[in-house]
Design an enzyme around this catalytic site. Structure first.
Site, mmCIF file in Angstrom:
data_model
loop_
_atom_site.group_PDB
_atom_site.id
_atom_site.type_symbol
_atom_site.label_atom_id
_atom_site.label_comp_id
_atom_site.label_asym_id
_atom_site.label_seq_id
_atom_site.Cartn_x
_atom_site.Cartn_y
_atom_site.Cartn_z
ATOM 1 C CG ASP A 328 -1.616 1.263 1.481
ATOM 2 O OD1 ASP A 328 -2.336 1.684 0.559
ATOM 3 O OD2 ASP A 328 -1.451 1.875 2.552
ATOM 4 C CG ASP A 521 -1.020 2.334 7.036
ATOM 5 O OD1 ASP A 521 -1.019 3.414 7.634
ATOM 6 O OD2 ASP A 521 -1.414 2.216 5.864
ATOM 7 C CG ASP A 525 -4.122 -1.147 3.562
ATOM 8 O OD1 ASP A 525 -4.522 -0.986 2.392
ATOM 9 O OD2 ASP A 525 -3.366 -0.351 4.142
#
Length: 628
Positions: A328, A521, A525
Site C-alpha cells: 500500500d 497499515d 487494507d
C-alpha cells in the site's frame, strides 16, 4: 538458569563423579551392582517415572520409554553375562540427560528473549486526584481519561500527549535503541518508557485494546500456530518411534531364531539383544522432535527482539518463500503526512499566498488544511476570517481581512470561472483566487519515508522477484512515487475492493511455490492482508483492523524491516532443514551400523545425544538476527 536446570546440572555432576569414582573401587557381585545402581537412579529416576506413566496412559512410544528399555536392558545383559559392566547403561542415561539439559537451556534462552517483551506490560497507571498522583489498575482507566507518566515509567495506555515534552525509549517495541522525542499533540503508544519529562496523556483506547496488550497477546499465542515442518516432524515421530521399536524387537528375536532353526547354530541371544538395545538408543528421535520446534521458537524470539512480531511458525515458514511483495502507499511507503512542496504565484509573495490559503482553510480539519497551517507556522487568528463557505470536493471560499479568498482544486476555479494555470509538479494542487483573480497555486504532497527506497532495494537483493504498489491516489502521484522508489509495477486510483481484486489477479499468475506478501497499515487494507499468502502490517501507527488481519507486524513502521523479516525467516528455515538432514542422515547411518553389529552403545550415545546437542546448538543460532 532456573532452579530446575540447576537441579539437573547437580544431578549430572554427581552422577558423572560417582561413575568415574566407581571405576577405581574394586567391588564385585551384588555390592558392585548396588553401587552402580545409585548413580543410575540419581540421573535417570525421572525418565523411568515418565516411562511408567506413559505405559499407564497407553502412550508408550516416546523417548523416555526408549531410554528406559535400552538402559534397563543393558543392565540386564550385564547381569546375565556376569560381566559387571554397568557403565554403558549409566553413560547412556547420563549423556541423554546432558542433551536434555542443553535443550532446556536453549528453550529457556529463547523464552527469556521473548519474555523481555513481557517487561513492557505496565503494572499501574497514574491519575491525578486532589493534587496527588494515585496508582490505579490500567484496566480501570476509561477512554478520554488524563493519565500522568513520570520519568522512568512505562506508558500504560495508548493516547495523545496533552502536556509535557520528553524522550521515549521504544526499544522493547521496535528494537530501535535511538530515543524518540515526544511533544504535545503527538500520538503515543503503550509499552514505551518515558525517559525525561513528566507527560500528561489523554487516553484513546482501553487498556485491553492498547498496543502493549495486543503485542503480548500476539507473542503468547505465536507458538500455537505450527508450521508444515513441525507438523511433519510430529507425524514422523508418531510413525517412526513404534516402527523402530518393532524393528529392535525383530532384531533381538529373528536372527537368533534363524540361527537356531535354520542354520543349526548357537542363537547368541546376548549379542542380538545388545544390538537391539543399541538400535533403540540410536533410533531415539529427540534431535528432530526437540530442535525443529526450538528453531522456530528461537526465530520468532529473535524477530521479536528486532521489532518484528510473527504470529506463528507457520507464518515464518511462508514468509521465507516470499517472491512478490505488494505495498500500500500511504502510511506504508509514505508517512501519510502532507507537506507543502511548492508555492507558485503571480504577483503575491510566497508568504502572503500561503497566509491567505492557511487562513481561508483554518476552519477545516482536512489533512490538506492542516498541512497549509503547519507550513504557515504562525498562530491562526480566526477573527480575521469570516463568511466561510466549504464546497464539498472543491475547496473553500472565505473572507480574509475583508478580501475574498478562494482556495481549492481546479473544479473550484471552474466553478468560479477563474482561469488557472496547471502545475508541472506532481501532488495535490491548491489553486488560490483573490477577489476573483487567479493568484497562483500551492503544491502539497505526501512525504516518502526515509527508508522506503532502501527497503525496496533490499527486498530485491534478498531474492524478491517483483515489487508492486497499490494505491487510491491519482495516477500521476502513484507513478512518481513508484519511479522514485524503484517499484516494478504500480496500480492507482483503486478502491479497497479493487485492491483485493488486483491481489487475486496477481496471485493467479504466480507459481504455487512463490508466496505473495502484502504490506499495509489502514483499515481498508485489512481485506487484502487477509487475502495475501502473508500479510504484513505497520504496527506503531497502523489501524487495529490491519494489525488484527496481518500475520506479521512491524513495530516501528519502518519498511526496511520487511527485508529483515524475510532474512530472519530464511535463516530460521535454513537451520530447520540443516537439522532435519543432519539428524536423519546420522540416524540412518548409525542404525545400519548398529544392526550389523559395528556400532556399540558409545556410538549409539553420539547418534542420539550428540546429534541432539549439535542440533540444539544450531537451533540457537536463530536467536541472533542483529547482523541480518
Amino acid at each position: 538458569m532456573n532452579k530446575k536446570q540447576k537441579k539437573m546440572l547437580i544431578r549430572i555432576i554427581v552422577s558423572a563423579a560417582m561413575l568415574i569414582a566407581l571405576n577405581f573401587i574394586p567391588a564385585t557381585g551384588v555390592l558392585r551392582f548396588i553401587l552402580y545402581l545409585i548413580p543410575y537412579l540419581i540421573i535417570g529416576y525421572d525418565i523411568l517415572i515418565k516411562a511408567v506413566k506413559g505405559i499407564k496412559n497407553r502412550q508408550i512410544f516416546d523417548e523416555s520409554f526408549l531410554m528406559a528399555i535400552a538402559t534397563i536392558g543393558a543392565i540386564a545383559l550385564a547381569l546375565y553375562d556376569r560381566s559387571g559392566d554397568y557403565t554403558e547403561a549409566i553413560a547412556v542415561m547420563l549423556f541423554y540427560q546432558i542433551g536434555e539439559w542443553f535443550q532446556s537451556y536453549a528453550v529457556g534462552k529463547s523464552r527469556r528473549n521473548i519474555s523481555e517483551l513481557m517487561d513492557i506490560r505496565p503494572d499501574y497507571a497514574n491519575i491525578e486526584q486532589g493534587g496527588k498522583l494515585e496508582k490505579v489498575d490500567p484496566d480501570e482507566i476509561e477512554i478520554g481519561s488524563i493519565i500522568v507518566v513520570q520519568p522512568g515509567e512505562k506508558i500504560p495506555i495508548d493516547g495523545v500527549i496533552t502536556e509535557g515534552t520528553s524522550s521515549l525509549n521504544t526499544s522493547a517495541l521496535t528494537g530501535e535503541s535511538l530515543p524518540r522525542d515526544a511533544k504535545p499533540g503527538d500520538e503515543i503508544i503503550s509499552g514505551c518508557i518515558n525517559m525525561s519529562g513528566v507527560l500528561k496523556i489523554r487516553t484513546t483506547k482501553d487498556f485491553g485494546e492498547s498496543t502493549v496488550s495486543k503485542i503480548l497477546d500476539l507473542v503468547e499465542n505465536a507458538s500455537s500456530r505450527k508450521s508444515k515442518s513441525e507438523d511433519f516432524i510430529s507425524k514422523f515421530a508418531r510413525v517412526y518411534t513404534p516402527a523402530v521399536c518393532i524393528g529392535a524387537l525383530a532384531l533381538a528375536v529373528l536372527p537368533p531364531v534363524v540361527r537356531m532353526l535354520i542354520m543349526s547354530a548357537a542363537p547368541e541371544w546376548g549379542v542380538w539383544i545388545y544390538r537391539a538395545l543399541t538400535f533403540l538408543v540410536i533410533s531415539c528421535p529427540c534431535a528432530l522432535v526437540i530442535s525443529i520446534p526450538l528453531s522456530f521458537f528461537a526465530g520468532i524470539g529473535g524477530a521479536s527482539k528486532a521489532g518484528v512480531l510473527v504470529k506463528g511458525s507457520n507464518y515464518l515458514e511462508t514468509l521465507s518463500q516470499t517472491g512478490i511483495v505488494i505495498f500500500d502507499k500511504t502510511g506504508t511507503l509514505t508517512q501519510g503526512v502532507f507537506e507543502v512542496n511548492g508555492i507558485h504565484h503571480n504577483e503575491l509573495e510566497n508568504a502572503k499566498l500561503l497566509e491567505y490559503a492557511a487562513l481561508a482553510e483554518s476552519a477545516s480539519s482536512h489533512p490538506i488544511s492542516k498541512s497549509l497551517q503547519r507550513a504557515y507556522g504562525k498562530q491562526i487568528d480566526r477573527s480575521r476570517v469570516t463568511d466561510i463557505q466549504e464546497i464539498s470536493g472543491n475547496g473553500v471560499i472565505a473572507t480574509v481581512d475583508g478580501t475574498e479568498v478562494a482556495a481549492g482544486n481546479d473544479k473550484l476555479m471552474k466553478h468560479l470561472n477563474v482561469p488557472y494555470i496547471n502545475c508541472h509538479m506532481t501532488g495535490t494542487i491548491i489553486h488560490i483566487a483573490i477577489n476573483g483573480e487567479y493568484s497562483g497555486h500551492i503544491v502539497i504532497s505526501d512525504v516518502i519515508k526515509p527508508h522506503s527506497k532502501e527497503a525496496v532495494s533490499a527486498l530485491k537483493k534478498s531474492g524478491v522477484s517483483r515489487t508492486v504498489m497499490l494505491t487510491g491516489d491519482s495516477k500521476a502521484v502513484a507513478e512518481q512515487v513508484a519511479a522514485e522508489l524503484g517499484i516494478d509495477n504500480v496500480y492507482s486510483e483503486l478502491l479497497p475492493a479493487d485492491k483485493v481484486e488486483k491481489v487475486e489477479e496477481i496471485m493467479k499468475t504466480k507459481s504455487e511455490k512463490t508466496k505473495l506478501a502484502f504490506v499495509g497499515d489502514g483499515i481498508n487494507d485489512a481485506p487484502v492482508l487477509r487475502r495475501a499468502d502473508i500479510g504484513i502490517a505497520m504496527g506503531a501507527m497502523g489501524s487495529d483492523a490491519a494489525i488484527e488481519a496481518a500475520d506479521v507486524v512491524l513495530m516501528d513502521d519502518d519498511p526496511l524491516k520487511i527485508s529483515k523479516a524475510v532474512k530472519i525467516s530464511r535463516k530460521c528455515l535454513g537451520i530447520v532443514y540443516q537439522n532435519i538432514v543432519f539428524a536423519i542422515g546420522i540416524k540412518l547411518i548409525c542404525l545400519a551400523l548398529g544392526a550389523v553389529g559395528i556400532a556399540n552403545m558409545w556410538l549409539a550415545i553420539f547418534a542420539d545425544v550428540g546429534v541432539m546437542i549439535i542440533a540444539v546448538l544450531n537451533a540457537i543460532r536463530a536467536l541472533f538476527v542483529k547482523t541480518l
